[in-house]
Motif scaffolding. Structure first.
Motif, PDB file in Angstrom:
ATOM      1  N   LEU A 190      24.048  84.222  11.126  1.00 30.84           N
ATOM      2  CA  LEU A 190      23.761  82.994  10.781  1.00 30.84           C
ATOM      3  C   LEU A 190      24.258  82.359   9.532  1.00 30.84           C
ATOM      4  CD1 LEU A 190      19.912  83.013  11.752  1.00 30.84           C
ATOM      5  CD2 LEU A 190      21.501  81.832  12.956  1.00 30.84           C
ATOM      6  N   LYS A 191      24.701  83.338   8.546  1.00 28.72           N
ATOM      7  CA  LYS A 191      25.376  82.837   7.474  1.00 28.72           C
ATOM      8  C   LYS A 191      26.746  82.342   7.890  1.00 28.72           C
ATOM      9  CE  LYS A 191      26.644  84.780   3.045  1.00 28.72           C
ATOM     10  NZ  LYS A 191      26.738  86.228   2.310  1.00 28.72           N
ATOM     11  N   ASN A 192      27.379  83.270   8.681  1.00 26.47           N
ATOM     12  CA  ASN A 192      28.814  82.955   9.083  1.00 26.47           C
ATOM     13  C   ASN A 192      28.935  81.759   9.915  1.00 26.47           C
ATOM     14  OD1 ASN A 192      29.875  85.358   7.760  1.00 26.47           O
ATOM     15  ND2 ASN A 192      30.158  86.322   9.907  1.00 26.47           N
ATOM     16  N   ILE A 193      27.864  81.368  10.847  1.00 22.47           N
ATOM     17  CA  ILE A 193      27.941  80.393  11.544  1.00 22.47           C
ATOM     18  C   ILE A 193      27.485  79.126  10.744  1.00 22.47           C
ATOM     19  CG2 ILE A 193      26.395  78.857  13.308  1.00 22.47           C
ATOM     20  CD1 ILE A 193      26.100  81.694  14.806  1.00 22.47           C
ATOM     21  N   ALA A 194      26.799  79.128   9.666  1.00 21.80           N
ATOM     22  CA  ALA A 194      26.440  77.974   8.643  1.00 21.80           C
ATOM     23  C   ALA A 194      27.956  77.703   7.917  1.00 21.80           C
ATOM     24  CB  ALA A 194      25.469  78.455   7.652  1.00 21.80           C
ATOM     25  N   ALA A 195      28.700  78.890   7.832  1.00 24.22           N
ATOM     26  CA  ALA A 195      30.024  78.413   6.952  1.00 24.22           C
ATOM     27  C   ALA A 195      31.058  78.093   7.921  1.00 24.22           C
ATOM     28  CB  ALA A 195      30.455  79.943   6.434  1.00 24.22           C
TER      29      ALA A 195
ATOM     30  N   MET B 121      18.938  60.631  13.406  1.00 22.66           N
ATOM     31  CA  MET B 121      17.796  61.296  14.060  1.00 22.66           C
ATOM     32  C   MET B 121      17.373  62.355  13.238  1.00 22.66           C
ATOM     33  SD  MET B 121      18.463  62.747  17.753  1.00 22.66           S
ATOM     34  CE  MET B 121      17.498  63.984  18.162  1.00 22.66           C
ATOM     35  N   PHE B 122      16.150  62.676  13.248  1.00 15.46           N
ATOM     36  CA  PHE B 122      15.415  63.696  12.382  1.00 15.46           C
ATOM     37  C   PHE B 122      16.151  65.130  12.553  1.00 15.46           C
ATOM     38  CE2 PHE B 122      11.855  66.907  11.533  1.00 15.46           C
ATOM     39  CZ  PHE B 122      11.814  66.559  10.340  1.00 15.46           C
ATOM     40  N   TRP B 123      16.388  65.529  13.767  1.00 18.21           N
ATOM     41  CA  TRP B 123      16.356  66.853  13.998  1.00 18.21           C
ATOM     42  C   TRP B 123      18.136  67.087  14.343  1.00 18.21           C
ATOM     43  CZ3 TRP B 123      14.133  70.840  13.044  1.00 18.21           C
ATOM     44  CH2 TRP B 123      14.341  72.251  13.461  1.00 18.21           C
ATOM     45  N   ASN B 124      18.870  67.888  13.610  1.00 18.04           N
ATOM     46  CA  ASN B 124      20.244  67.988  13.860  1.00 18.04           C
ATOM     47  C   ASN B 124      20.707  69.505  13.795  1.00 18.04           C
ATOM     48  OD1 ASN B 124      20.389  68.580  11.115  1.00 18.04           O
ATOM     49  ND2 ASN B 124      20.721  66.751  10.568  1.00 18.04           N
ATOM     50  N   ASP B 125      21.842  70.080  14.090  1.00 17.63           N
ATOM     51  CA  ASP B 125      22.318  71.240  14.132  1.00 17.63           C
ATOM     52  C   ASP B 125      22.190  71.992  12.804  1.00 17.63           C
ATOM     53  OD1 ASP B 125      23.322  70.602  16.522  1.00 17.63           O
ATOM     54  OD2 ASP B 125      25.306  70.661  16.025  1.00 17.63           O
ATOM     55  N   ARG B 126      22.273  71.372  11.766  1.00 20.47           N
ATOM     56  CA  ARG B 126      22.214  71.941  10.325  1.00 20.47           C
ATOM     57  C   ARG B 126      20.725  72.547  10.121  1.00 20.47           C
ATOM     58  NH1 ARG B 126      20.805  70.745   5.370  1.00 20.47           N
ATOM     59  NH2 ARG B 126      20.284  68.660   5.976  1.00 20.47           N
ATOM     60  N   ARG B 127      19.679  71.730  10.546  1.00 16.77           N
ATOM     61  CA  ARG B 127      18.430  71.772  10.492  1.00 16.77           C
ATOM     62  C   ARG B 127      17.961  73.011  11.432  1.00 16.77           C
ATOM     63  NH1 ARG B 127      16.467  65.697   9.157  1.00 16.77           N
ATOM     64  NH2 ARG B 127      16.445  65.942   7.259  1.00 16.77           N
ATOM     65  N   SER B 128      18.649  72.840  12.579  1.00 14.04           N
ATOM     66  CA  SER B 128      18.368  73.979  13.756  1.00 14.04           C
ATOM     67  C   SER B 128      18.757  75.462  13.030  1.00 14.04           C
ATOM     68  CB  SER B 128      18.852  73.850  15.015  1.00 14.04           C
ATOM     69  OG  SER B 128      18.911  74.596  15.701  1.00 14.04           O
ATOM     70  N   LEU B 129      19.857  75.446  12.369  1.00 17.39           N
ATOM     71  CA  LEU B 129      20.292  76.626  12.035  1.00 17.39           C
ATOM     72  C   LEU B 129      19.398  77.027  10.825  1.00 17.39           C
ATOM     73  CD1 LEU B 129      22.934  77.960  12.605  1.00 17.39           C
ATOM     74  CD2 LEU B 129      24.135  76.980  10.746  1.00 17.39           C
ATOM     75  N   GLU B 130      18.936  76.078  10.004  1.00  9.73           N
ATOM     76  CA  GLU B 130      18.189  76.507   8.775  1.00  9.73           C
ATOM     77  C   GLU B 130      16.659  77.135   9.376  1.00  9.73           C
ATOM     78  OE1 GLU B 130      17.765  77.186   4.870  1.00  9.73           O
ATOM     79  OE2 GLU B 130      19.550  76.270   5.970  1.00  9.73           O
ATOM     80  N   LEU B 131      16.168  76.556  10.475  1.00  4.64           N
ATOM     81  CA  LEU B 131      14.968  77.027  11.015  1.00  4.64           C
ATOM     82  C   LEU B 131      15.337  78.222  11.724  1.00  4.64           C
ATOM     83  CD1 LEU B 131      12.317  76.335  12.395  1.00  4.64           C
ATOM     84  CD2 LEU B 131      13.339  75.830  14.360  1.00  4.64           C
ATOM     85  N   SER B 132      16.520  78.692  12.086  1.00  3.60           N
ATOM     86  CA  SER B 132      16.810  80.055  12.491  1.00  3.60           C
ATOM     87  C   SER B 132      16.722  80.855  11.375  1.00  3.60           C
ATOM     88  CB  SER B 132      18.060  80.163  13.226  1.00  3.60           C
ATOM     89  OG  SER B 132      18.052  79.240  14.564  1.00  3.60           O
ATOM     90  N   ARG B 133      17.255  80.717  10.252  1.00  4.31           N
ATOM     91  CA  ARG B 133      17.403  81.516   9.099  1.00  4.31           C
ATOM     92  C   ARG B 133      16.163  81.881   8.691  1.00  4.31           C
ATOM     93  NH1 ARG B 133      22.660  79.366   5.522  1.00  4.31           N
ATOM     94  NH2 ARG B 133      22.530  81.828   4.730  1.00  4.31           N
TER      95      ARG B 133
END
Lengths: 153, 73
Positions: free
Chosen positions: A77-82, A1-13
């Motif tokens: 967001l950095k912590n969540i990404a980690a 799928m094109f959209w995922n959690d990692r991309r959503s997080l990147e959009l927020s950042r």
């Protein structure tokens, strides 16, 4: 799928970075912005030097808690990404963000005595502070639950 | 913690090492260490069942309630 959690997080950042740019632009270009705004609202606000100075002062003062909130949001967001989501550090960041909104709301409220539309921002900031506080409470409980779960064998 | 886990004593009686017990019970050595050092906040019935089976004992042989001193008013 094109959209995922990692991309959503990147959009927020990227959104946080975007807000940083907008805030920096408002801070740097405060004078021409206020001048333009005053010329557009001749009927509703005064045109004197003090009116402009008060408006600029309000913007600069309110941008201080806004910068603090954006910085903490970036850290969060950095912590969540980690992969560190439910941690006391994130709860602290949410608490600080909530207090940033309270501070910004209080400054907007004071500014509303000079120019009434600031009252709308004060109400919006108050509501955001409330939302952040509820999210902070949820994270606080989640940290306790995670702690319990980590020590369940 | 008012509940003490007497896993060390039972392991000594049964002559079983921590690594072997962890393997027989199906938990990680790190989790067994949490249990042994009384750091655990909860024990699943399934874990307790596996421990009793591996050590051939009763839950009461593993768990002990130790009264804690109440703070004075």
């Amino acid at each position: 799928m094109f959209w995922n959690d990692r991309r959503s997080l990147e959009l927020s950042r990227w959104c946080v970075r975007g807000f940083c740019l907008v805030l920096a632009a408002v801070d740097v270009g405060c004078y021409p912005l206020v001048k333009w705004y005053m010329s557009m609202n001749r009927q509703t606000m005064g045109q004197g030097l003090w009116d402009g100075l008060l408006m600029m002062g309000s913007i600069w003062l309110i941008s201080v808690p806004a910068w603090a909130a954006l910085y903490r949001l970036g850290q969060l967001l950095k912590n969540i990404a980690a992969g560190q989501v439910f941690t006391p550090e994130n709860v602290r960041a949410l608490r600080i963000i909530s207090w940033c909104f309270v501070t910004a709301g209080a400054l907007c409220f004071v500014s509303a005595f000079h120019y009434l539309p600031w009252g709308i921002f004060a109400a919006a900031c108050g509501f955001m502070a409330l939302l952040m506080r509820v999210v902070k409470n949820c994270f606080e409980q989640a940290v306790l639950m995670k702690d319990e779960l980590d020590f369940t064998v | 913690m008012a509940i003490r886990v007497n896993l060390d004593m039972m392991m000594l009686r049964r002559h079983i090492s921590a690594g072997e017990l962890a393997e027989r019970v199906g938990i990680t050595p790190a989790n067994l260490s949490i249990l042994k050092n009384n750091k655990a906040k909860a024990v699943r019935f399934s874990t307790l069942d596996a421990l009793c089976r591996a050590l051939d004992c009763q839950p009461a042989d593993l768990l002990e309630w130790v009264p804690e001193e109440q703070p004075e008013d």
